[in-house]
Design a protein around this motif. Structure first.
Motif, PDB file in Angstrom:
ATOM      1  N   ASP A  77       0.816  -1.223   0.000  1.00 50.04           N
ATOM      2  CA  ASP A  77       0.000   0.000   0.000  1.00 50.04           C
ATOM      3  C   ASP A  77       0.846   1.268   0.000  1.00 50.04           C
ATOM      4  O   ASP A  77       0.355   2.341   0.337  1.00 50.04           O
ATOM      5  N   LEU A  78       2.132   1.162  -0.384  1.00 54.55           N
ATOM      6  CA  LEU A  78       3.028   2.301  -0.194  1.00 54.55           C
ATOM      7  C   LEU A  78       4.013   2.452  -1.349  1.00 54.55           C
ATOM      8  O   LEU A  78       4.525   1.459  -1.880  1.00 54.55           O
ATOM      9  N   VAL A  79       4.282   3.695  -1.737  1.00 50.59           N
ATOM     10  CA  VAL A  79       5.434   4.069  -2.559  1.00 50.59           C
ATOM     11  C   VAL A  79       6.120   5.211  -1.826  1.00 50.59           C
ATOM     12  O   VAL A  79       5.464   6.186  -1.433  1.00 50.59           O
ATOM     13  N   ALA A  80       7.424   5.094  -1.609  1.00 46.78           N
ATOM     14  CA  ALA A  80       8.119   6.106  -0.818  1.00 46.78           C
ATOM     15  C   ALA A  80       9.536   6.303  -1.328  1.00 46.78           C
ATOM     16  O   ALA A  80      10.131   5.417  -1.955  1.00 46.78           O
ATOM     17  N   GLY A  81      10.082   7.493  -1.059  1.00 40.87           N
ATOM     18  CA  GLY A  81      11.448   7.815  -1.435  1.00 40.87           C
ATOM     19  C   GLY A  81      12.236   8.286  -0.232  1.00 40.87           C
ATOM     20  O   GLY A  81      11.684   8.921   0.689  1.00 40.87           O
ATOM     21  N   PHE A 205      12.477   3.828  -2.938  1.00 43.59           N
ATOM     22  CA  PHE A 205      13.681   4.194  -3.678  1.00 43.59           C
ATOM     23  C   PHE A 205      14.520   5.109  -2.811  1.00 43.59           C
ATOM     24  O   PHE A 205      14.028   6.119  -2.301  1.00 43.59           O
ATOM     25  N   ALA A 206      15.790   4.749  -2.621  1.00 39.34           N
ATOM     26  CA  ALA A 206      16.719   5.563  -1.859  1.00 39.34           C
ATOM     27  C   ALA A 206      17.793   6.084  -2.796  1.00 39.34           C
ATOM     28  O   ALA A 206      18.266   5.362  -3.678  1.00 39.34           O
ATOM     29  N   SER A 207      18.193   7.349  -2.618  1.00 39.46           N
ATOM     30  CA  SER A 207      19.166   7.970  -3.517  1.00 39.46           C
ATOM     31  C   SER A 207      20.097   8.872  -2.730  1.00 39.46           C
ATOM     32  O   SER A 207      19.696   9.496  -1.734  1.00 39.46           O
ATOM     33  N   ASP A 208      21.354   8.945  -3.200  1.00 36.23           N
ATOM     34  CA  ASP A 208      22.312   9.849  -2.550  1.00 36.23           C
ATOM     35  C   ASP A 208      22.286  11.242  -3.157  1.00 36.23           C
ATOM     36  O   ASP A 208      23.045  12.123  -2.742  1.00 36.23           O
ATOM     37  N   GLY A 209      21.418  11.470  -4.165  1.00 36.29           N
ATOM     38  CA  GLY A 209      21.320  12.774  -4.799  1.00 36.29           C
ATOM     39  C   GLY A 209      22.409  13.067  -5.800  1.00 36.29           C
ATOM     40  O   GLY A 209      22.425  14.140  -6.415  1.00 36.29           O
ATOM     41  N   ALA A 210      23.336  12.146  -5.967  1.00 40.05           N
ATOM     42  CA  ALA A 210      24.472  12.363  -6.879  1.00 40.05           C
ATOM     43  C   ALA A 210      24.519  11.317  -7.987  1.00 40.05           C
ATOM     44  O   ALA A 210      25.552  11.132  -8.618  1.00 40.05           O
ATOM     45  N   GLY A 211      23.406  10.610  -8.181  1.00 38.19           N
ATOM     46  CA  GLY A 211      23.345   9.671  -9.288  1.00 38.19           C
ATOM     47  C   GLY A 211      23.292   8.210  -8.914  1.00 38.19           C
ATOM     48  O   GLY A 211      23.084   7.361  -9.773  1.00 38.19           O
ATOM     49  N   THR A 212      23.489   7.889  -7.629  1.00 40.39           N
ATOM     50  CA  THR A 212      23.384   6.504  -7.181  1.00 40.39           C
ATOM     51  C   THR A 212      22.041   6.296  -6.494  1.00 40.39           C
ATOM     52  O   THR A 212      21.683   7.051  -5.586  1.00 40.39           O
ATOM     53  N   GLY A 213      21.318   5.279  -6.914  1.00 38.58           N
ATOM     54  CA  GLY A 213      20.034   4.974  -6.290  1.00 38.58           C
ATOM     55  C   GLY A 213      19.892   3.484  -6.084  1.00 38.58           C
ATOM     56  O   GLY A 213      20.522   2.682  -6.785  1.00 38.58           O
ATOM     57  N   VAL A 214      19.093   3.110  -5.091  1.00 39.01           N
ATOM     58  CA  VAL A 214      18.770   1.702  -4.870  1.00 39.01           C
ATOM     59  C   VAL A 214      17.271   1.603  -4.626  1.00 39.01           C
ATOM     60  O   VAL A 214      16.734   2.265  -3.735  1.00 39.01           O
ATOM     61  N   ALA A 267      28.389   1.917   0.710  1.00 34.62           N
ATOM     62  CA  ALA A 267      29.290   1.738   1.858  1.00 34.62           C
ATOM     63  C   ALA A 267      29.104   2.785   2.951  1.00 34.62           C
ATOM     64  O   ALA A 267      29.339   2.493   4.138  1.00 34.62           O
ATOM     65  N   ASP A 268      28.682   4.010   2.572  1.00 36.19           N
ATOM     66  CA  ASP A 268      28.490   5.044   3.591  1.00 36.19           C
ATOM     67  C   ASP A 268      27.010   5.406   3.758  1.00 36.19           C
ATOM     68  O   ASP A 268      26.688   6.470   4.285  1.00 36.19           O
ATOM     69  N   TRP A 269      26.126   4.517   3.325  1.00 37.36           N
ATOM     70  CA  TRP A 269      24.694   4.751   3.480  1.00 37.36           C
ATOM     71  C   TRP A 269      24.233   4.298   4.874  1.00 37.36           C
ATOM     72  O   TRP A 269      25.017   3.797   5.678  1.00 37.36           O
ATOM     73  N   HIS A 270      22.946   4.448   5.120  1.00 36.83           N
ATOM     74  CA  HIS A 270      22.374   4.092   6.426  1.00 36.83           C
ATOM     75  C   HIS A 270      22.672   2.622   6.755  1.00 36.83           C
ATOM     76  O   HIS A 270      22.623   1.762   5.861  1.00 36.83           O
ATOM     77  N   PRO A 271      22.976   2.313   8.025  1.00 38.88           N
ATOM     78  CA  PRO A 271      23.306   0.931   8.401  1.00 38.88           C
ATOM     79  C   PRO A 271      22.246  -0.099   8.002  1.00 38.88           C
ATOM     80  O   PRO A 271      22.589  -1.237   7.661  1.00 38.88           O
TER      81      PRO A 271
END
Length: 374
Positions: A77-81, A205-214, A267-271
């Protein structure tokens, strides 16, 4: 005598079309180049929208429809960034769907469900080579030297469609410069304990704002396949420079080497994100190139037509590729089983497809931090 339709490509759109036509008494043959249903890696989780659900309901026999429902995932029931440190950027909550709703599926389980009842219709290992239209039929040649004849030929053979290559050789399919590394994180108790709640509720979707997303998408089955159980789909996105590998390197890597890129990229994203990636099934990783058209082409033929990515390849940024292919299949079923001609279908598939391709292009620029020449 029943109309004879030859479908090239046993993907989601081609299989759905085959069911719709068979229900109406059409003589259908479906030809797939792969030697088996599991030959290629194409992805893991597919979002099914109300458009896709309506198309499935309109085309599938009841037994196949029930099989699709049984093997689908539990509705989310969710879409989130989020940013790379799991700070929420946006959230959209949808009403909880009914007990028979299909809102997402595992690609392999879905395709297997759609093959139900088609054993006598599908031929694997049949690479399309060329066609020739005559006054009364279309003659179809395969790479193995065999041939067949049909009243109508349907190219449902994906973004690299060889049918489209002959019908519309001028169509440009654009590489948007983004590569994806697909992977799976088995949903063990330990993974469920560390996964953010949102990641188990729907697509995130998680993103570092510099072109890398997961991207993360939960696949929690109503009835799992024999081969595997519940998992999180995890997809790393970025350009070659962001991923630190050329195409030659990327597409020559082993799954473990690909997953090492994903691990390094966060490597430096949230644990919590790092823990999820660390729990990934390294052997399940594979890369793909994101391609799209800009203008959906028009064509004129009374015997050869196209559906899905064969006519309107698009990025996944609108979550609409599979659903548009399903819409095409339902629309083409109506055209081929009524008094309509193919021209009416072709007009509608171009009009509908163009709107969605344009939306996908705009979304991709924002989501993947790229500029797409249009």
């Amino acid at each position: 005598m029943a109309m004879k339709v030859a479908i090239i490509g046993a993907g989601i759109g081609g299989l759905t079309l085959a069911h719709g036509l068979l229900k109406a008494g059409v003589d259908v043959r479906l030809f797939e180049r792969d030697p088996s249903p599991r030959h290629r890696n194409q992805g893991y989780r597919i979002h099914i929208s109300p458009v896709g659900e309506e198309a499935l309901a309109a085309t599938l026999p009841d037994a196949v429809r029930r099989r699709v429902i049984a093997t689908a995932t539990r509705p989310g029931d969710l879409v989130a960034g989020f940013d790379s440190q799991l700070n929420k950027q946006f959230e959209q909550v949808f009403p909880v769907a009914g007990p028979d709703a299909v809102t997402s599926v595992d690609r392999y389980a879905f395709r297997r469900a759609l093959m139900t009842g088609l054993d006598d219709v599908i031929e694997f290992g049949k690479q399309f080579d060329s066609y020739e239209e005559t006054s009364s039929s279309v003659e179809i040649a395969f790479a193995d030297g065999s041939s067949t004849e049909a009243d109508v030929l349907v190219g449902a053979d994906g973004v690299g469609s060889r049918v489209r290559g002959q019908l519309l050789p001028e169509l440009d399919v654009l590489d948007i410069g983004v590569r994806c590394i697909y992977g799976k994180v088995p949903l063990t108790d330990a993974v469920r304990a560390v996964a953010p709640e949102a990641f188990l509720r729907g697509f995130c979707f998680a993103s570092d704002g510099a072109g890398t997303g997961v991207a993360f998408g939960p696949v929690m089955f109503r009835e799992p396949p024999e081969e595997y159980g519940d998992y999180l789909m995890a997809v790393l996105t970025g350009t070659n420079s962001v991923l630190g590998a050329s195409d030659e390197e990327l597409f020559g890597m082993s799954p473990a080497e690909l997953w090492a890129i994903v691990t390094r990229s966060v490597a430096d994203w949230h644990p919590s994100i790092r823990s999820l990636i660390a729990a990934g099934e390294a052997s399940a990783a594979f890369p793909i190139t994101l391609r799209t058209c800009v203008t959906v082409p028009t064509w004129q033929s009374s015997r050869v037509t196209l559906l899905g990515d064969a006519v309107h390849p698009m990025t996944p940024a609108a979550g609409a590729g599979a659903n548009t292919a399903l819409w095409d299949a339902a629309r083409l079923t109506r055209a081929l089983t009524s008094a309509e001609d193919l021209a009416a279908y072709q007009h509608d598939v171009v009009t509908n497809g163009q709107k969605i391709v344009t939306e996908s292009l705009h979304n991709a620029e924002r989501l993947f931090n790229v500029s797409i020449p249009v």
